[in-house]
Write an enzyme that holds these catalytic residues in place. Structure first.
Site, PDB file in Angstrom:
ATOM      1  N   ASN A   9       0.867  -1.180   0.000  1.00 28.60           N
ATOM      2  CA  ASN A   9       0.000   0.000   0.000  1.00 28.60           C
ATOM      3  C   ASN A   9       0.903   1.229   0.000  1.00 28.60           C
ATOM      4  OD1 ASN A   9      -1.870   1.991   0.424  1.00 28.60           O
ATOM      5  ND2 ASN A   9      -2.357   1.387   2.537  1.00 28.60           N
ATOM      6  N   LYS A  11       0.082   4.308  -0.329  1.00 30.58           N
ATOM      7  CA  LYS A  11      -0.548   5.500   0.259  1.00 30.58           C
ATOM      8  C   LYS A  11      -0.273   6.744  -0.610  1.00 30.58           C
ATOM      9  CE  LYS A  11       0.123   3.277   4.677  1.00 30.58           C
ATOM     10  NZ  LYS A  11       0.135   3.392   6.112  1.00 30.58           N
ATOM     11  N   HIS A  97      -9.290   0.899   5.008  1.00 30.19           N
ATOM     12  CA  HIS A  97      -8.003   1.120   5.677  1.00 30.19           C
ATOM     13  C   HIS A  97      -8.219   2.022   6.889  1.00 30.19           C
ATOM     14  CE1 HIS A  97      -3.913   2.370   6.481  1.00 30.19           C
ATOM     15  NE2 HIS A  97      -3.539   1.283   5.835  1.00 30.19           N
ATOM     16  N   GLU A  99      -6.638   4.428   7.997  1.00 30.39           N
ATOM     17  CA  GLU A  99      -6.479   5.870   7.710  1.00 30.39           C
ATOM     18  C   GLU A  99      -7.744   6.437   7.075  1.00 30.39           C
ATOM     19  OE1 GLU A  99      -2.818   5.467   5.539  1.00 30.39           O
ATOM     20  OE2 GLU A  99      -1.839   4.845   7.391  1.00 30.39           O
ATOM     21  N   GLU A 169      -5.284  -5.500  10.386  1.00 32.83           N
ATOM     22  CA  GLU A 169      -4.239  -4.507  10.621  1.00 32.83           C
ATOM     23  C   GLU A 169      -4.500  -3.805  11.950  1.00 32.83           C
ATOM     24  OE1 GLU A 169      -2.338  -3.184   6.734  1.00 32.83           O
ATOM     25  OE2 GLU A 169      -4.090  -1.928   6.983  1.00 32.83           O
ATOM     26  N   GLY A 175       2.486   1.700  10.763  1.00 26.66           N
ATOM     27  CA  GLY A 175       3.440   2.808  10.644  1.00 26.66           C
ATOM     28  C   GLY A 175       4.113   3.189  11.952  1.00 26.66           C
ATOM     29  N   SER A 215       3.485  -2.721  10.219  1.00 28.90           N
ATOM     30  CA  SER A 215       4.946  -2.737  10.373  1.00 28.90           C
ATOM     31  C   SER A 215       5.582  -4.072   9.992  1.00 28.90           C
ATOM     32  CB  SER A 215       5.333  -2.326  11.802  1.00 28.90           C
ATOM     33  OG  SER A 215       4.895  -0.996  12.051  1.00 28.90           O
TER      34      SER A 215
HETATM   35  C1  PEP Z   1      -0.662  -0.130   6.077  1.00 24.54           C
HETATM   36  O1  PEP Z   1      -0.749   1.065   5.926  1.00 24.54           O
HETATM   37  O2  PEP Z   1      -1.557  -0.881   5.614  1.00 24.54           O
HETATM   38  C2  PEP Z   1       0.474  -0.658   6.812  1.00 24.54           C
HETATM   39  C3  PEP Z   1       0.413  -1.877   7.253  1.00 24.54           C
HETATM   40  O3  PEP Z   1       1.541   0.205   6.992  1.00 24.54           O
HETATM   41  P1  PEP Z   1       2.953  -0.152   7.670  1.00 24.54           P
HETATM   42  O4  PEP Z   1       3.427  -1.441   7.022  1.00 24.54           O
HETATM   43  O5  PEP Z   1       3.842   0.995   7.323  1.00 24.54           O
HETATM   44  O6  PEP Z   1       2.726  -0.320   9.105  1.00 24.54           O
END
Ligand code: PEP
Length: 252
Positions: A9, A11, A97, A99, A169, A175, A215
């Site tokens: 992703n 973003k 997501h 976000e 997630e 992040g 992460s």
């Molecule tokens: C994400 O935004 O779906 C995500 C898992 O980000 P990160 O791997 O940076 O934690």
């Protein structure tokens, strides 16, 4: 049987040229022989979808979208509709997501409409769910996850689930550099599979891919992906450079 999936992703990152270059480098680095039971996806920002699709033509990298609007067209400035995606031959879209839920106020009810719209246009959906740290600390995470699945996905008919992929997630891991332990991921993935089985059937539950996100990095991917109910990952930060993303792809 369900496939393993590694999806990046991106973003709101990468210009036109950076997107094309990253796909080029992924194509160069992917071991094609290892792809019989796994799919590789990347989600550039909308404006870079078309050049990314051209660059990935005839390659194993699937270019997918980060979102869509719940209507087909209309006066919705700045939005992108499902028919615009399918017209470019996009086949998969990320919805829900964290976000989008927190920064853009997307509710479970709105997300149910977006899921319906995607499926109406034969798009496959990677549907993200996850709990905040506060919810986990108060031990309400199972309740929260069950609620998110129920409110946005449990109105679907069993046969529609062939186009649903879940991404678990935990919001506290996105992040932040914090990762769920392999055991925490496996426990939650098992739980998600159980509630799908209870609502539908073991056939639906067993054939639904459930990805972990939060992460994922080259140094933790193998351990997380080796859990029996973890069918790959949705990767943010580490999908932005070819070396790290290829290492993650190769760790499944
Ligand atoms: C994400 O935004 O779906 C995500 C898992 O980000 P990160 O791997 O940076 O934690």
């Amino acid at each position: 049987m369900r496939k393993n999936i590694i999806a990046g992703n991106w973003k709101m990152n990468k210009t036109f040229q950076e997107s094309v270059d990253l796909i080029h480098n992924l194509n160069d680095g992917i071991d094609q022989g290892s792809l019989t039971d796994k799919r590789i996806m990347v989600a550039p920002t909308f404006v870079n979808l078309y050049p990314s699709l051209l660059e990935s033509k005839d390659s194993p990298v699937e270019v997918i979208a980060q979102n869509l609007h719940e209507e087909d067209s209309g006066a919705f400035t700045g939005e992108v509709a499902a028919p615009m995606l399918t017209a470019m031959d996009v086949k998969t879209v990320i919805l829900g997501h964290s976000e989008r839920r927190t920064l853009f106020n997307e509710s479970p009810e709105l997300l149910a409409k977006k899921v319906d719209k995607a499926l109406e246009h034969d798009l496959e959906v990677i549907f993200c769910i996850g709990e905040t740290l506060k919810i986990r600390k108060t031990e309400n995470h199972y309740l929260e996850i069950a609620g998110q699945v129920r409110k946005s996905l449990f109105h679907l008919r069993a046969e529609q689930w062939k186009n649903i992929i879940i991404a678990y997630e935990p919001v506290w891991a996105i992040g932040t550099g914090l990762t769920a332990t392999p055991e925490q991921a496996e426990e939650m993935h098992q739980f998600i599979r159980r509630i799908i089985e209870k609502k539908y059937s073991s056939e639906v539950a067993e054939s639904t891919s459930i990805l972990y996100g939060g992460s994922v990095k080259p140094n933790n991917a193998e351990e997380i992906f080796s859990q029996p109910d973890v069918d790959g990952g949705l990767v943010g930060g580490a999908s932005l450079n070819a070396e790290d993303f290829l290492a993650i792809i190769n760790s499944i």
